[in-house]
Design a protein around this motif. Structure first.
Motif, PDB file in Angstrom:
ATOM      1  N   ASP A  20       1.978   4.284   1.208  1.00 40.97           N
ATOM      2  CA  ASP A  20       2.417   4.239   2.510  1.00 40.97           C
ATOM      3  C   ASP A  20       2.854   2.493   2.453  1.00 40.97           C
ATOM      4  O   ASP A  20       2.317   1.576   1.900  1.00 40.97           O
ATOM      5  N   ASP A  21       3.306   2.265   3.830  1.00 48.19           N
ATOM      6  CA  ASP A  21       3.767   0.873   3.939  1.00 48.19           C
ATOM      7  C   ASP A  21       2.642  -0.349   3.780  1.00 48.19           C
ATOM      8  O   ASP A  21       2.591  -1.261   3.309  1.00 48.19           O
ATOM      9  N   ARG A  22       1.220   0.085   4.016  1.00 49.11           N
ATOM     10  CA  ARG A  22       0.147  -0.793   4.212  1.00 49.11           C
ATOM     11  C   ARG A  22      -0.386  -0.951   2.458  1.00 49.11           C
ATOM     12  O   ARG A  22      -0.734  -2.131   2.191  1.00 49.11           O
ATOM     13  N   ALA A  23      -0.212  -0.053   1.666  1.00 49.83           N
ATOM     14  CA  ALA A  23      -0.374  -0.212   0.020  1.00 49.83           C
ATOM     15  C   ALA A  23       0.615  -1.236  -0.205  1.00 49.83           C
ATOM     16  O   ALA A  23       0.358  -1.889  -0.921  1.00 49.83           O
ATOM     17  N   VAL A  24       1.985  -0.905   0.118  1.00 45.82           N
ATOM     18  CA  VAL A  24       3.024  -1.636  -0.327  1.00 45.82           C
ATOM     19  C   VAL A  24       2.838  -3.260   0.113  1.00 45.82           C
ATOM     20  O   VAL A  24       2.804  -4.016  -0.928  1.00 45.82           O
ATOM     21  N   ALA A  25       2.289  -3.337   1.340  1.00 44.96           N
ATOM     22  CA  ALA A  25       2.123  -4.673   1.579  1.00 44.96           C
ATOM     23  C   ALA A  25       0.878  -5.256   0.835  1.00 44.96           C
ATOM     24  O   ALA A  25       1.046  -6.612   0.527  1.00 44.96           O
ATOM     25  N   GLY A  26       0.118  -4.571   0.293  1.00 44.73           N
ATOM     26  CA  GLY A  26      -1.017  -5.061  -0.503  1.00 44.73           C
ATOM     27  C   GLY A  26      -0.251  -5.533  -1.901  1.00 44.73           C
ATOM     28  O   GLY A  26      -0.968  -6.305  -2.308  1.00 44.73           O
ATOM     29  N   VAL A  27       0.444  -4.685  -2.255  1.00 43.31           N
ATOM     30  CA  VAL A  27       1.013  -5.016  -3.760  1.00 43.31           C
ATOM     31  C   VAL A  27       1.767  -6.480  -3.636  1.00 43.31           C
ATOM     32  O   VAL A  27       1.757  -7.224  -4.328  1.00 43.31           O
TER      33      VAL A  27
END
Length: 90
Positions: A54-61
């Motif tokens: 999800d977008d939140r996980a991508v932002a974390g990466v």
């Protein structure tokens, strides 16, 4: 592909990295500009991440990658490879 939620790299990461390295070599041999190669790889990576996270996980990466840059890890890799430092383009 097995991914450890604790943050351990998947078993096939080395293989994937080798394939990407070969693709980069090929594009360089074809005379494709480094910024174009990097932009295409980044776009492809973001597309792949968006299909599996999800977008939140991508932002974390992305935050993790930015932290690595800010901590000087890329500069250290350049020094280890004997490459000259690059001027800031900010």
């Amino acid at each position: 592909m097995q991914f450890d939620p604790q943050g351990v790299a998947p078993e096939d990461l080395s293989h994937a990295g080798s394939v990407v390295d070969k693709a980069i070599e090929y594009m360089i041999e074809q005379g494709i500009a480094p910024i174009s190669i990097a932009s295409a790889l980044l776009g492809g990576a973001l597309g792949m991440l968006s299909r599996s996270m999800d977008d939140r996980a991508v932002a974390g990466v992305l935050r993790s990658a930015l932290s690595s840059v800010e901590a000087g890890e890329l500069a250290e890799m350049r020094r280890a490879a004997g490459e000259p430092p690059h001027a800031a383009n900010l």
